[in-house]
Design a protein around this motif. Structure first.
Motif, PDB file in Angstrom:
ATOM      1  N   VAL A 110      20.861  46.162  28.044  1.00  0.00           N
ATOM      2  CA  VAL A 110      20.512  45.377  29.174  1.00  0.00           C
ATOM      3  C   VAL A 110      19.208  44.806  28.586  1.00  0.00           C
ATOM      4  O   VAL A 110      18.181  45.426  28.146  1.00  0.00           O
ATOM      5  CB  VAL A 110      20.085  45.866  30.355  1.00  0.00           C
ATOM      6  CG1 VAL A 110      19.880  44.958  31.463  1.00  0.00           C
ATOM      7  CG2 VAL A 110      21.387  46.672  31.167  1.00  0.00           C
ATOM      8  N   LEU A 111      19.188  43.408  28.322  1.00  0.00           N
ATOM      9  CA  LEU A 111      18.021  42.759  28.032  1.00  0.00           C
ATOM     10  C   LEU A 111      17.468  41.752  28.898  1.00  0.00           C
ATOM     11  O   LEU A 111      18.016  41.489  29.778  1.00  0.00           O
ATOM     12  CB  LEU A 111      18.510  41.722  26.746  1.00  0.00           C
ATOM     13  CG  LEU A 111      19.241  42.660  25.787  1.00  0.00           C
ATOM     14  CD1 LEU A 111      19.672  41.706  24.528  1.00  0.00           C
ATOM     15  CD2 LEU A 111      18.249  43.809  25.145  1.00  0.00           C
ATOM     16  N   CYS A 112      16.187  41.399  28.720  1.00  0.00           N
ATOM     17  CA  CYS A 112      15.758  40.294  29.606  1.00  0.00           C
ATOM     18  C   CYS A 112      15.554  38.942  28.920  1.00  0.00           C
ATOM     19  O   CYS A 112      14.878  38.841  27.679  1.00  0.00           O
ATOM     20  CB  CYS A 112      14.278  40.943  29.901  1.00  0.00           C
ATOM     21  SG  CYS A 112      13.008  39.492  30.732  1.00  0.00           S
ATOM     22  N   GLY A 113      15.952  37.932  29.370  1.00  0.00           N
ATOM     23  CA  GLY A 113      16.310  36.588  28.654  1.00  0.00           C
ATOM     24  C   GLY A 113      14.835  36.003  28.748  1.00  0.00           C
ATOM     25  O   GLY A 113      14.656  34.995  27.835  1.00  0.00           O
ATOM     26  N   ILE A 114      13.875  36.369  29.384  1.00  0.00           N
ATOM     27  CA  ILE A 114      12.266  35.988  29.188  1.00  0.00           C
ATOM     28  C   ILE A 114      11.474  36.907  28.434  1.00  0.00           C
ATOM     29  O   ILE A 114      10.580  36.051  27.414  1.00  0.00           O
ATOM     30  CB  ILE A 114      11.818  35.960  30.619  1.00  0.00           C
ATOM     31  CG1 ILE A 114      12.721  34.947  31.762  1.00  0.00           C
ATOM     32  CG2 ILE A 114      10.340  35.537  30.634  1.00  0.00           C
ATOM     33  CD1 ILE A 114      12.271  35.011  33.051  1.00  0.00           C
TER      34      ILE A 114
END
Length: 125
Positions: A110-114
């Motif tokens: 799970v990654l953060c696009g920001i």
């Protein structure tokens, strides 16, 4: 000396005990749906300080995690992009809660696009 001073102390009667016991009983019954709802929410994963907490979790297929933006002033944007499972939260405002149900087995990031350094590893059995 008053005559009340010579009386022995009274034990609480049914008139005092009944409301107390009734309140306790109702509190227990009312608490059951609340506990059920908390368990139904899933495993809580916090986003704080540009980090997922915890950074690694293990869940069962069909289990839900809830990603909570615990930063007071930062947007987050959680997503998973794999050949077998994908998810996109959209922008997550501070305080928002985003449930993710993992319907496939495997290991997912799970990654953060920001915040590109934010990573959560989810192993789904």
């Amino acid at each position: 000396m008053s005559s009340l001073a010579t009386l022995p102390p009274r034990k609480p009667g049914l008139a005092v005990m009944f409301p107390t016991l009734l309140s306790l009983g109702l509190g227990i019954v009312a608490g059951i749906p609340v506990v059920g709802k908390l368990q139904a929410l899933g495993i809580i994963v916090s986003q704080k300080g540009r980090t997922f907490h915890p950074e690694t979790i293990v869940v069962s297929k069909g289990e839900t995690i809830v990603i909570v933006n615990d930063d007071s002033d930062l947007l987050h944007h959680a997503y998973v992009d794999s050949p077998t499972f994908s998810f996109d939260s959209g922008d997550q405002e501070p305080g928002s809660r985003t449930p993710v149900t993992f319907t496939q087995t495997g290991v997912f990031q799970v990654l953060c696009g920001i915040h590109p350094k934010m990573k959560l590893v989810v192993r789904v059995n």
